[in-house]
Design a protein around this motif. Structure first.
Motif, PDB file in Angstrom:
ATOM      1  N   PRO A 160       0.799  -1.230   0.000  1.00 20.08           N
ATOM      2  CA  PRO A 160       0.000   0.000   0.000  1.00 20.08           C
ATOM      3  C   PRO A 160       0.826   1.272   0.000  1.00 20.08           C
ATOM      4  CG  PRO A 160       0.152  -0.863   2.214  1.00 20.08           C
ATOM      5  CD  PRO A 160       0.860  -1.850   1.324  1.00 20.08           C
ATOM      6  N   CYS A 161       2.163   1.151   0.054  1.00 23.71           N
ATOM      7  CA  CYS A 161       2.921   2.385   0.237  1.00 23.71           C
ATOM      8  C   CYS A 161       4.280   2.369  -0.441  1.00 23.71           C
ATOM      9  CB  CYS A 161       3.121   2.682   1.720  1.00 23.71           C
ATOM     10  SG  CYS A 161       4.288   1.620   2.537  1.00 23.71           S
ATOM     11  N   THR A 162       4.799   3.552  -0.614  1.00 21.25           N
ATOM     12  CA  THR A 162       6.101   3.725  -1.235  1.00 21.25           C
ATOM     13  C   THR A 162       7.243   3.495  -0.234  1.00 21.25           C
ATOM     14  OG1 THR A 162       5.729   6.055  -0.834  1.00 21.25           O
ATOM     15  CG2 THR A 162       5.371   5.288  -3.055  1.00 21.25           C
ATOM     16  N   ALA A 163       6.952   3.634   1.063  1.00 19.44           N
ATOM     17  CA  ALA A 163       8.009   3.417   2.064  1.00 19.44           C
ATOM     18  C   ALA A 163       8.510   1.973   2.026  1.00 19.44           C
ATOM     19  CB  ALA A 163       7.479   3.756   3.460  1.00 19.44           C
ATOM     20  N   ASP A 177      23.947 -13.564   2.414  1.00 22.09           N
ATOM     21  CA  ASP A 177      24.862 -13.283   1.295  1.00 22.09           C
ATOM     22  C   ASP A 177      24.644 -11.887   0.696  1.00 22.09           C
ATOM     23  OD1 ASP A 177      22.515 -13.497  -0.101  1.00 22.09           O
ATOM     24  OD2 ASP A 177      23.135 -15.176  -1.367  1.00 22.09           O
ATOM     25  N   GLY A 178      23.761 -11.084   1.325  1.00 25.59           N
ATOM     26  CA  GLY A 178      23.577  -9.699   0.876  1.00 25.59           C
ATOM     27  C   GLY A 178      22.468  -9.508  -0.147  1.00 25.59           C
ATOM     28  N   THR A 179      21.866 -10.616  -0.632  1.00 23.34           N
ATOM     29  CA  THR A 179      20.785 -10.440  -1.611  1.00 23.34           C
ATOM     30  C   THR A 179      19.501 -10.009  -0.900  1.00 23.34           C
ATOM     31  OG1 THR A 179      20.318 -12.796  -1.450  1.00 23.34           O
ATOM     32  CG2 THR A 179      21.580 -12.092  -3.355  1.00 23.34           C
ATOM     33  N   LYS A 180      18.641  -9.347  -1.677  1.00 25.50           N
ATOM     34  CA  LYS A 180      17.369  -8.893  -1.113  1.00 25.50           C
ATOM     35  C   LYS A 180      16.378 -10.061  -1.124  1.00 25.50           C
ATOM     36  CE  LYS A 180      16.595  -5.546  -4.026  1.00 25.50           C
ATOM     37  NZ  LYS A 180      15.981  -4.402  -4.699  1.00 25.50           N
ATOM     38  N   ASP A 181      15.536 -10.129  -0.102  1.00 27.48           N
ATOM     39  CA  ASP A 181      14.512 -11.176  -0.078  1.00 27.48           C
ATOM     40  C   ASP A 181      13.316 -10.804  -0.939  1.00 27.48           C
ATOM     41  OD1 ASP A 181      15.838 -13.020   1.451  1.00 27.48           O
ATOM     42  OD2 ASP A 181      15.112 -12.226   3.358  1.00 27.48           O
ATOM     43  N   VAL A 182      13.089  -9.517  -1.137  1.00 23.73           N
ATOM     44  CA  VAL A 182      12.019  -9.062  -2.033  1.00 23.73           C
ATOM     45  C   VAL A 182      12.696  -8.224  -3.116  1.00 23.73           C
ATOM     46  CG1 VAL A 182       9.928  -7.649  -2.228  1.00 23.73           C
ATOM     47  CG2 VAL A 182      10.301  -9.034  -0.169  1.00 23.73           C
ATOM     48  N   ASP A 183      12.473  -8.582  -4.384  1.00 25.13           N
ATOM     49  CA  ASP A 183      13.177  -7.880  -5.467  1.00 25.13           C
ATOM     50  C   ASP A 183      12.578  -6.518  -5.761  1.00 25.13           C
ATOM     51  OD1 ASP A 183      15.232  -9.887  -6.430  1.00 25.13           O
ATOM     52  OD2 ASP A 183      13.426 -11.106  -6.462  1.00 25.13           O
ATOM     53  N   VAL A 184      11.245  -6.460  -5.835  1.00 25.61           N
ATOM     54  CA  VAL A 184      10.586  -5.202  -6.204  1.00 25.61           C
ATOM     55  C   VAL A 184       9.287  -5.043  -5.425  1.00 25.61           C
ATOM     56  CG1 VAL A 184       9.350  -4.011  -8.075  1.00 25.61           C
ATOM     57  CG2 VAL A 184      11.514  -5.100  -8.558  1.00 25.61           C
ATOM     58  N   VAL A 185       9.009  -3.813  -5.000  1.00 30.17           N
ATOM     59  CA  VAL A 185       7.703  -3.488  -4.423  1.00 30.17           C
ATOM     60  C   VAL A 185       6.919  -2.682  -5.456  1.00 30.17           C
ATOM     61  CG1 VAL A 185       6.535  -2.009  -2.721  1.00 30.17           C
ATOM     62  CG2 VAL A 185       8.398  -3.514  -1.993  1.00 30.17           C
ATOM     63  N   LEU A 186       5.695  -3.106  -5.708  1.00 37.05           N
ATOM     64  CA  LEU A 186       4.775  -2.297  -6.518  1.00 37.05           C
ATOM     65  C   LEU A 186       3.651  -1.807  -5.615  1.00 37.05           C
ATOM     66  CD1 LEU A 186       4.174  -4.177  -9.914  1.00 37.05           C
ATOM     67  CD2 LEU A 186       5.902  -2.464  -9.373  1.00 37.05           C
ATOM     68  N   THR A 187       3.312  -0.535  -5.719  1.00 37.47           N
ATOM     69  CA  THR A 187       2.150  -0.041  -4.973  1.00 37.47           C
ATOM     70  C   THR A 187       0.884  -0.568  -5.655  1.00 37.47           C
ATOM     71  OG1 THR A 187       1.925   1.939  -6.321  1.00 37.47           O
ATOM     72  CG2 THR A 187       3.380   2.092  -4.400  1.00 37.47           C
ATOM     73  N   VAL A 188      -0.244  -0.383  -4.982  1.00 41.84           N
ATOM     74  CA  VAL A 188      -1.510  -0.843  -5.572  1.00 41.84           C
ATOM     75  C   VAL A 188      -1.758  -0.098  -6.884  1.00 41.84           C
ATOM     76  CG1 VAL A 188      -3.985  -1.121  -5.181  1.00 41.84           C
ATOM     77  CG2 VAL A 188      -2.392  -1.339  -3.262  1.00 41.84           C
TER      78      VAL A 188
END
Ligand code: SF4
Length: 418
Positions: A160-163, A177-188
């Motif tokens: 729901p948010c950009t934060a 190992d430094g990789t992100k667990d979530v690659d991309v967040v898209l808002t609604v």
């Protein structure tokens, strides 16, 4: 550009990255996973003209499948685990006498505010990761067990948010190992735009109760759904605390013991609730909670209580009366997030809120710890095992807070027996 009301970040459009992943062909095509935030399940349909409060989780799942996502998981699953761990941590802190108050840590807008203005409160934030980051870590763990390499799947979070776009970048929330667990967040709003670009016809999607989330991150409780609204994190955590302390689940029959949370959450001026989490039990335990949404309201509240400054002894003032304080940076909580669809409907927040409570009322389990019990046992053994804690908790970086010693803290909480 749309600006996040929490001041966390201006909206960055990431739809192109996800479009590219979904439209890759041949060996380059990875498994594309999407997780849906509790609040996003109730608002994506508004991007296609639905009235606030009528958007169904089932249609959201169907729409994401139609867009080409391979696995659709429910972040509410992570919310249930956040509520369970948060309640466990709260009960531990109350029994140990501190550090209190314990602040929620699932809203990145609020965590950013602490880091910018209230550094001395860092040690009072819950150790729990947010539902999105818990689910991201659990997907990594589960994929590894299934033998899927990290570079063969791509994780998108519908939020729901950009934060949340900033939260996934935090070094302390990355894999070892430094990789992100979530690659991309898209808002609604971004997801609505992406689905339109991909030609998804919302009106032709299957309707109610026809579509389910994918296992193993599918089932969730009514308590987890409440993370969508202000006061919901508190109510979900107290339901678990009730289950632990009173040895009895919250059910449809007795869920009214937390109605005070709902009354306080929607009140403009009242922030405090005294909740007896063990009604009709001989050893009574009453917890003082505060529920705040909107960053201005949070800051005014901290100033009024003298929590905006570090006490001369370090930590916070010994006289503050709270055990648990829920802070959500957007007014009304995530249903009012900066990435939600714009609407001309004056009562949109109330309409979304009602839809959330209706799902809670219909759910099989109301208590978060009940919904995820067998998953936790099979996956981790126990929610407090070393592997679970490594995936589900985090250490805020270089905290400067010096919590008061437990023996000093207990004097302020006469109504809580341990
Ligand atoms: Fe994001 Fe919800 Fe916090 Fe708003 S309240 S910043 S939408 S997590």
């Amino acid at each position: 550009a749309v600006v996040c009301p929490t001041g966390a970040v201006s909206e960055r459009d990431d739809t192109g990255i996800v479009f590219e992943e979904l439209t890759k062909a041949g060996p380059q095509r990875r498994t594309v996973v999407v997780m849906t935030a509790p609040s996003a399940r109730f608002s994506l349909g508004e991007m296609f003209g639905e009235v606030p409060g009528t958007s169904s989780p089932a249609k959201t799942i169907a729409g994401l499948r139609a867009a080409g996502f391979d696995l659709v998981f429910d972040t509410t699953f992570g919310a249930d685990i956040t509520a369970t761990l948060e309640a466990t941590e709260l009960v531990e802190r109350v029994k140990a006498g501190g550090p209190l108050p314990m602040f929620t840590s699932c809203c990145p807008g609020w965590v950013n505010l602490v880091e910018k203005k209230f550094e001395h409160l860092r040690g009072h934030l819950s150790r729990c990761r947010s539902p999105m980051m818990m689910l991201g870590a659990m997907i990594r763990y589960w994929m590894h067990r299934e033998g899927v390499r990290r570079d063969r799947y791509f994780v998108v979070a519908l939020m729901p948010c950009t934060a949340k776009k900033v939260e996934i970048e935090r070094p302390e929330l990355r894999a070892p190992d430094g990789t992100k667990d979530v690659d991309v967040v898209l808002t609604v709003r971004e997801m609505g735009k992406l689905l339109k670009t991909l030609g998804v016809s919302w009106s032709e999607l299957p309707g109610e109760h026809k579509t389910e989330y994918d296992d193993p991150f599918a089932s969730a409780s009514g308590g987890g759904s409440l993370f969508a609204v202000s006061g919901g994190v508190t109510e979900a955590a107290l339901r678990v605390a009730h289950a632990v302390l009173a040895r009895r689940d919250v059910t449809k029959k007795n869920s009214d013991i937390f109605e005070e949370c709902r009354r306080v959450a929607v009140s403009e001026s009242v922030h405090k609730a005294e909740i007896d989490v063990t009604p009709s039990s001989r050893s009574r335990r009453t917890l003082s909670v505060a529920i705040l949404s909107g960053s201005r309201k949070i800051q005014d509240f901290l100033e009024d209580l003298g929590l905006d400054q570090q006490a001369p002894t370090g930590g916070v003032s010994v006289s503050q009366p709270y055990h648990f304080i829920e802070c959500m940076a957007c007014g009304g909580g995530c249903i009012g997030g900066g990435g939600q669809p714009s609407t001309l409907e004056m009562h949109a927040l109330e309409m979304r809120r009602k839809a959330v409570y209706a799902v809670d009322a219909e759910s099989t389990h109301q208590t978060s710890s009940r919904a995820q019990h067998s998953f936790i046992r099979d996956m981790f053994g126990s929610i407090t095992s070393d592997v679970a804690r490594e995936l589900l908790e985090y250490e805020p970086p270089s905290p400067k807070s010096v919590p008061l010693a437990p023996k000093d803290r207990t004097r302020s909480f006469g109504s809580v027996s341990s």
